[in-house]
Design a protein around this motif. Sequence first.
Motif, short mmCIF file in Angstrom:
data_model
loop_
_atom_site.label_atom_id
_atom_site.label_comp_id
_atom_site.label_asym_id
_atom_site.label_seq_id
_atom_site.Cartn_x
_atom_site.Cartn_y
_atom_site.Cartn_z
N ILE A 63 0.84 -1.20 0.00
CA ILE A 63 0.00 0.00 0.00
C ILE A 63 0.88 1.25 0.00
O ILE A 63 0.62 2.21 -0.74
CB ILE A 63 -0.95 -0.01 1.20
CG1 ILE A 63 -2.01 -1.11 1.04
CG2 ILE A 63 -1.62 1.35 1.39
CD1 ILE A 63 -2.85 -1.34 2.28
N ALA A 64 1.92 1.24 0.81
CA ALA A 64 2.84 2.38 0.84
C ALA A 64 3.47 2.61 -0.54
O ALA A 64 3.61 3.76 -0.99
CB ALA A 64 3.92 2.17 1.89
N GLU A 65 3.83 1.53 -1.21
CA GLU A 65 4.42 1.66 -2.54
C GLU A 65 3.41 2.22 -3.53
O GLU A 65 3.76 3.02 -4.41
CB GLU A 65 4.94 0.31 -3.03
CG GLU A 65 5.60 0.34 -4.39
CD GLU A 65 6.89 1.15 -4.43
OE1 GLU A 65 7.47 1.25 -5.51
OE2 GLU A 65 7.32 1.68 -3.38
N SER A 66 2.15 1.86 -3.40
CA SER A 66 1.13 2.42 -4.29
C SER A 66 1.01 3.93 -4.12
O SER A 66 0.82 4.66 -5.09
CB SER A 66 -0.23 1.74 -4.04
OG SER A 66 -0.81 2.17 -2.82
N LEU A 90 -0.71 0.70 -8.80
CA LEU A 90 0.24 -0.40 -8.61
C LEU A 90 -0.10 -1.57 -9.54
O LEU A 90 0.78 -2.14 -10.19
CB LEU A 90 0.22 -0.85 -7.15
CG LEU A 90 1.19 -1.96 -6.75
CD1 LEU A 90 2.63 -1.53 -7.00
CD2 LEU A 90 1.00 -2.33 -5.29
N PHE A 91 -1.36 -1.90 -9.62
CA PHE A 91 -1.80 -2.99 -10.50
C PHE A 91 -1.49 -2.64 -11.95
O PHE A 91 -1.04 -3.50 -12.71
CB PHE A 91 -3.30 -3.23 -10.31
CG PHE A 91 -3.79 -4.50 -10.93
CD1 PHE A 91 -3.70 -5.71 -10.26
CD2 PHE A 91 -4.34 -4.50 -12.20
CE1 PHE A 91 -4.14 -6.89 -10.84
CE2 PHE A 91 -4.79 -5.67 -12.79
CZ PHE A 91 -4.69 -6.87 -12.10
N ASP A 92 -1.72 -1.38 -12.34
CA ASP A 92 -1.48 -0.98 -13.72
C ASP A 92 0.00 -1.09 -14.08
O ASP A 92 0.35 -1.55 -15.17
CB ASP A 92 -1.97 0.45 -13.95
CG ASP A 92 -3.47 0.54 -14.08
OD1 ASP A 92 -4.13 -0.50 -14.29
OD2 ASP A 92 -4.01 1.66 -13.95
N TRP A 93 0.88 -0.65 -13.19
CA TRP A 93 2.32 -0.69 -13.52
C TRP A 93 2.77 -2.12 -13.74
O TRP A 93 3.56 -2.39 -14.64
CB TRP A 93 3.12 -0.01 -12.40
CG TRP A 93 3.26 1.46 -12.62
CD1 TRP A 93 2.28 2.31 -13.03
CD2 TRP A 93 4.43 2.25 -12.47
NE1 TRP A 93 2.76 3.59 -13.13
CE2 TRP A 93 4.08 3.58 -12.78
CE3 TRP A 93 5.73 1.98 -12.06
CZ2 TRP A 93 5.00 4.63 -12.72
CZ3 TRP A 93 6.65 3.03 -12.00
CH2 TRP A 93 6.29 4.33 -12.33
N ARG A 129 2.13 -9.16 -8.31
CA ARG A 129 0.79 -9.03 -8.89
C ARG A 129 -0.29 -9.32 -7.85
O ARG A 129 -1.31 -8.64 -7.79
CB ARG A 129 0.67 -9.96 -10.10
CG ARG A 129 -0.63 -9.78 -10.89
CD ARG A 129 -0.63 -10.63 -12.14
NE ARG A 129 0.28 -10.10 -13.14
CZ ARG A 129 1.41 -10.68 -13.53
NH1 ARG A 129 1.77 -11.83 -13.00
NH2 ARG A 129 2.17 -10.12 -14.45
N GLU A 130 -0.06 -10.34 -7.05
CA GLU A 130 -1.02 -10.68 -5.99
C GLU A 130 -1.11 -9.55 -4.97
O GLU A 130 -2.20 -9.19 -4.50
CB GLU A 130 -0.60 -11.97 -5.29
CG GLU A 130 -1.62 -12.52 -4.32
CD GLU A 130 -2.92 -12.92 -5.00
OE1 GLU A 130 -3.98 -12.81 -4.35
OE2 GLU A 130 -2.89 -13.34 -6.18
N ALA A 131 0.03 -8.94 -4.64
CA ALA A 131 0.04 -7.81 -3.70
C ALA A 131 -0.78 -6.65 -4.26
O ALA A 131 -1.54 -6.00 -3.53
CB ALA A 131 1.47 -7.37 -3.43
N ALA A 132 -0.64 -6.38 -5.55
CA ALA A 132 -1.38 -5.29 -6.17
C ALA A 132 -2.89 -5.54 -6.10
O ALA A 132 -3.67 -4.62 -5.86
CB ALA A 132 -0.95 -5.11 -7.62
N TYR A 133 -3.29 -6.78 -6.30
CA TYR A 133 -4.71 -7.13 -6.20
C TYR A 133 -5.23 -6.88 -4.79
O TYR A 133 -6.31 -6.33 -4.59
CB TYR A 133 -4.90 -8.58 -6.61
CG TYR A 133 -6.29 -9.12 -6.34
CD1 TYR A 133 -7.37 -8.75 -7.14
CD2 TYR A 133 -6.53 -9.97 -5.26
CE1 TYR A 133 -8.65 -9.23 -6.89
CE2 TYR A 133 -7.80 -10.45 -5.00
CZ TYR A 133 -8.85 -10.08 -5.81
OH TYR A 133 -10.12 -10.54 -5.55
N ARG A 134 -4.44 -7.29 -3.78
CA ARG A 134 -4.86 -7.11 -2.39
C ARG A 134 -4.93 -5.64 -2.03
O ARG A 134 -5.82 -5.20 -1.31
CB ARG A 134 -3.90 -7.84 -1.46
CG ARG A 134 -3.71 -9.32 -1.77
CD ARG A 134 -4.99 -10.12 -1.59
NE ARG A 134 -4.80 -11.50 -2.03
CZ ARG A 134 -5.71 -12.45 -1.89
NH1 ARG A 134 -6.86 -12.18 -1.33
NH2 ARG A 134 -5.47 -13.67 -2.33
N VAL A 135 -3.99 -4.86 -2.53
CA VAL A 135 -3.99 -3.42 -2.29
C VAL A 135 -5.26 -2.79 -2.85
O VAL A 135 -5.93 -1.99 -2.18
CB VAL A 135 -2.74 -2.77 -2.94
CG1 VAL A 135 -2.90 -1.25 -3.02
CG2 VAL A 135 -1.50 -3.13 -2.14
#
Length: 203
Positions: A63-66, A90-93, A129-135
Motif C-alpha cells: 500500500i505504501a508503494e502504491s 500499482l496494479f497498472d504498472w 501481482r497478488e500484492a497489487a490485487y490485495r492493495v
Amino acid sequence: MREHTKQYAAAHSGRHPLTECLPWAEALVSWVEALPRDDDHSVRQRRYWYDPRLGLDGLALAIAESIRLAMAVWDRPIGDLCLDNVQRLLFDWIRWDIVPGTPRWPAPDGTPHEARWKVLFATDIELAREAAYRVSSAYEQLEDAWNAIPMSKARRHRLDTYGITYARLADVAPLLRLTMPIEVREPGDYVNVPDLLVERATA
C-alpha cells in the motif's frame, strides 16, 4: 521516480517518500482489519485483501508503494491523491510490464525497507501481482466508507472550483485515525471536513 525522490527528500529534511507513505499504509491495514466480521459475508470479504504469503506487513508495504508511485506519477502531495488513482496504479504498472527494481521503477535504496521491497516486488512478479490485487481490494473498502463522510461544503467547493469532486486521501485521514497535519496544495479544498487537519505542502 528518482527525480521525485530527490525533490521530495530535499523538501522534507532528507526523508524518503516511501517512509512518509508507511503511516498511511499501516493505518489503512489497521482500519480494514478492524472492519466488522460478524457474519459469513464479512468474514469471506477478508480474503480479498489478506494473503498469508504477504501477511499484514507485506500488505502495508505494498500500500505504501502504491502511494509512493502515485505521488511521483501525479506530482501531488499525499493528501491530494485521488483514491481511485492510488487504488489502480500499482496494479497498472505491473500489468504494463514496468519492471520493479529498474531505473523506471527503482527500489527505495538506502531505506530500512529496501530488502523487504525487493523480496515483495523484484523477486517474484506473481507475488507482486497478488500484492497489487490485495492493495486494490483494501482501497475499495475505504472508498465505500468515504461516501458516508459529511463533507458537503468541501464537495461543493471542489465542484465549483474544478468542475469535479472525488475522494482524496486527505478526506479519509480521519477514518484512518491519522491526526497529524496532512500536506495538500490547497487547504481550502478541505473546508469543514470533520476532524481533518491540513497544511500547505512544502513542495
